[in-house]
Scaffold this active site. Structure first.
Site, mmCIF file in Angstrom:
data_model
loop_
_atom_site.group_PDB
_atom_site.id
_atom_site.type_symbol
_atom_site.label_atom_id
_atom_site.label_comp_id
_atom_site.label_asym_id
_atom_site.label_seq_id
_atom_site.Cartn_x
_atom_site.Cartn_y
_atom_site.Cartn_z
ATOM 1 N N LYS A 102 111.355 32.897 37.071
ATOM 2 C CA LYS A 102 111.141 34.179 37.739
ATOM 3 C C LYS A 102 111.752 35.256 36.873
ATOM 4 O O LYS A 102 112.676 34.971 36.097
ATOM 5 C CB LYS A 102 111.808 34.190 39.124
HETATM 6 P P1 NAD Z 1 103.876 43.733 47.059
HETATM 7 O O1 NAD Z 1 104.841 44.560 46.307
HETATM 8 O O2 NAD Z 1 102.427 43.823 46.715
HETATM 9 O O3 NAD Z 1 104.004 44.009 48.633
HETATM 10 C C1 NAD Z 1 105.220 43.962 49.309
HETATM 11 C C2 NAD Z 1 105.027 44.557 50.700
HETATM 12 O O4 NAD Z 1 106.241 44.430 51.440
HETATM 13 C C3 NAD Z 1 104.700 46.050 50.686
HETATM 14 O O5 NAD Z 1 103.826 46.339 51.755
HETATM 15 C C4 NAD Z 1 106.058 46.703 50.945
HETATM 16 O O6 NAD Z 1 105.954 48.011 51.495
HETATM 17 C C5 NAD Z 1 106.635 45.708 51.923
HETATM 18 N N1 NAD Z 1 108.091 45.778 51.997
HETATM 19 C C6 NAD Z 1 108.978 45.936 50.986
HETATM 20 N N2 NAD Z 1 110.229 45.965 51.463
HETATM 21 C C7 NAD Z 1 110.132 45.802 52.791
HETATM 22 C C8 NAD Z 1 111.070 45.756 53.846
HETATM 23 N N3 NAD Z 1 112.384 45.888 53.599
HETATM 24 N N4 NAD Z 1 110.607 45.559 55.100
HETATM 25 C C9 NAD Z 1 109.292 45.444 55.340
HETATM 26 N N5 NAD Z 1 108.357 45.480 54.390
HETATM 27 C C10 NAD Z 1 108.771 45.675 53.144
HETATM 28 O O7 NAD Z 1 104.394 42.232 46.908
HETATM 29 P P2 NAD Z 1 103.564 40.884 47.109
HETATM 30 O O8 NAD Z 1 103.109 40.418 45.776
HETATM 31 O O9 NAD Z 1 102.603 41.038 48.226
HETATM 32 O O10 NAD Z 1 104.726 39.879 47.536
HETATM 33 C C11 NAD Z 1 105.175 39.752 48.898
HETATM 34 C C12 NAD Z 1 105.931 38.447 49.051
HETATM 35 O O11 NAD Z 1 105.079 37.357 48.691
HETATM 36 C C13 NAD Z 1 107.171 38.293 48.156
HETATM 37 O O12 NAD Z 1 108.135 37.525 48.839
HETATM 38 C C14 NAD Z 1 106.647 37.509 46.970
HETATM 39 O O13 NAD Z 1 107.675 36.817 46.271
HETATM 40 C C15 NAD Z 1 105.706 36.559 47.696
HETATM 41 N N6 NAD Z 1 104.677 35.951 46.849
HETATM 42 C C16 NAD Z 1 103.807 36.722 46.130
HETATM 43 C C17 NAD Z 1 102.820 36.102 45.379
HETATM 44 C C18 NAD Z 1 101.785 36.907 44.623
HETATM 45 O O14 NAD Z 1 100.833 36.290 44.108
HETATM 46 N N7 NAD Z 1 101.886 38.205 44.528
HETATM 47 C C19 NAD Z 1 102.749 34.707 45.326
HETATM 48 C C20 NAD Z 1 103.635 33.950 46.078
HETATM 49 C C21 NAD Z 1 104.599 34.585 46.842
#
Ligand code: NAD
Length: 413
Positions: A102
């Site tokens: 990561k």
């Molecule tokens: P992103 O940045 O696209 O979206 C994050 C979302 O969470 C946004 O809507 C943001 O406003 C919201 N957010 C941020 N802080 C917050 C808070 N304190 N309270 C409520 N909402 C909040 O990120 P993403 O890629 O969608 O990732 C989201 C989660 O999924 C993370 O835990 C990430 O590690 C996990 N994840 C992502 C992927 C991927 O392919 N992008 C894969 C596996 C896991």
């Protein structure tokens, strides 16, 4: 409890169940490589700021390291360590030939102009060049990064190599070696794993209500896919707050609203405003945390009313909250299973890049569905046999496969 403490706690539980000795436990909990880099940024107004960046390669025993890059102000080495460890178990669980990694930069990407963001991305990835590459470590998007970030990373690495190296990162736009289906892959995987849980409980997806915390890359499309499959998505949120409509939200309209420049879901017509805390405690069938770690904790866990928690985010439930939900009969589809669709299709993207031969979206989605359903069945079977939670079973499979690879390779020297 921090993400790193949670990750260690979960590993200790898996190690205990697998009967591994203390030396092996140490080997599995220790990251192979941890790199901290300075990322000097020249702001548009001429000001110089030095940001901190990280890359942790937790394990490399089953193949190159793999994992996302996060741009978030609260990112630090311990958080990146936890996320890297979870990647190791996730890759092993779904059977892709990677270790776990990561990365992150402690910065709020929303506070930067597009040019500043591009400079941060290019400088960060150039600092990582000695340790990344298609055979070494392959970054991908995470919170605060996206397809464009990956295109800049691929370009920077390629300029330094002297030739185009598409396989160095995944989650790229299709125009520069990305895979069809990668954009929605994590969300699709969340949906497939949620449907496995509903099927086993005899619940029709068309009868369920859903709340999704985090309407970003993962949460936004998860809400959309679940809506398209007939679920009633009643609440979604972002960092600003959430929106609620008992009759069901217009998820496509909300996505369009954000794509056309709105900064938040809050205030979307036809919805009531709720807080993130209220969203987590709604009386819904399925709760999908899709934002950050540790949002379901000891304090609010007793008030979670959902029957199913499907963890799209990494580490959204702390171990004490896990116990409380378990006692209250809440069924948890754990993160390393529920959100593994992202790394599954990242693996497909890397394979396509290495072969320079690309697949159709249907082929990608079919393979993804089979991979998630097989992993779900493995976890569910082991959970039943060993009378452990889905989380412990998922960790046991992941940790067990990595331990087996260590044993088979032997210890050098
Ligand atoms: P992103 O940045 O696209 O979206 C994050 C979302 O969470 C946004 O809507 C943001 O406003 C919201 N957010 C941020 N802080 C917050 C808070 N304190 N309270 C409520 N909402 C909040 O990120 P993403 O890629 O969608 O990732 C989201 C989660 O999924 C993370 O835990 C990430 O590690 C996990 N994840 C992502 C992927 C991927 O392919 N992008 C894969 C596996 C896991």
């Amino acid at each position: 409890m921090t993400a790193w403490e949670s990750a260690q706690f979960q590993l200790a539980e898996a190690v205990k169940q697998l009967g591994l000795d203390e030396g092996f436990h140490d080997l599995l909990r220790t990251a192979r490589r941890e790199l901290t880099v300075a990322v000097p940024l020249r702001h548009d107004d001429g000001r110089l700021e030095v940001l901190k960046g990280y890359r942790v390669q937790h394990n490399l025993t089953r193949g190159p390291a793999k994992g996302g890059v996060r741009f978030h102000p609260a990112t630090d080495l311990d958080e990146v360590r936890a996320l890297a460890m979870w990647m190791t178990w996730k890759c092993a669980l779904i059977g892709v030939p990677y270790g776990g990694a990561k990365g992150g930069v402690a910065v709020d990407p929303k506070s930067l102009s597009r040019n500043e963001l591009e400079r941060v991305t290019r400088r960060y990835i150039s600092e990582l060049i000695p340790v990344i590459g298609p055979e070494k470590d392959i970054p991908a998007p995470d919170v605060g990064t996206d397809e464009q970030t990956m295109a800049w990373m691929m370009d920077t690495y390629s300029i330094h190599s002297g030739y185009t190296t598409t396989g160095v990162v995944t989650g790229k736009p299709v125009s520069v070696g990305g895979s069809e289906g990668r954009g929605g892959a994590t969300s699709r995987g969340v949906m497939y794993s949620a449907f496995c849980a509903l099927r086993d409980a005899g619940v029709d997806p068309r009868d369920v209500t859903v709340a999704v915390q985090g309407f970003g890359k993962v949460g936004g499309l998860t809400a959309q896919f679940l809506h398209d499959a007939g679920c009633r998505v009643v609440a979604v949120s972002d960092v600003t707050g959430g929106v609620y409509n008992a009759g069901g939200l217009n998820t496509a309209g909300l996505l369009r609203h954000l794509r056309s420049g709105a900064s938040t879901v809050v205030g979307y017509p036809g919805t009531d405003t709720i807080t993130n805390a209220e969203l987590l405690e709604l009386d819904v069938d399925v709760l999908v945390p899709a934002a950050l770690e540790g949002v379901i904790h000891e304090e609010n866990a007793p008030r979670v009313r959902a029957r199913f928690v499907v963890e799209a985010a990494n580490g959204p439930t702390t171990p004490p909250a896990d116990d409380i939900l378990h006692e209250n009969g809440v069924f948890i589809v754990p993160d390393i299973l529920a959100n593994s669709g992202g790394v599954a299709v990242s693996y497909f993207e890397w394979v396509q890049d290495l072969q320079a031969y690309f697949w159709s979206e249907d082929e990608v989605n079919d393979r993804l569905k089979r991979m998630i359903e097989r992993a779900y069945a493995d976890v569910s079977t082991l959970a039943g046999e060993r009378k452990v939670s889905m989380r412990t079973a998922a960790q046991m499979i992941g940790v067990g496969r990595v331990a087996e690879a260590h044993r088979t390779r032997g210890l050098y020297p």
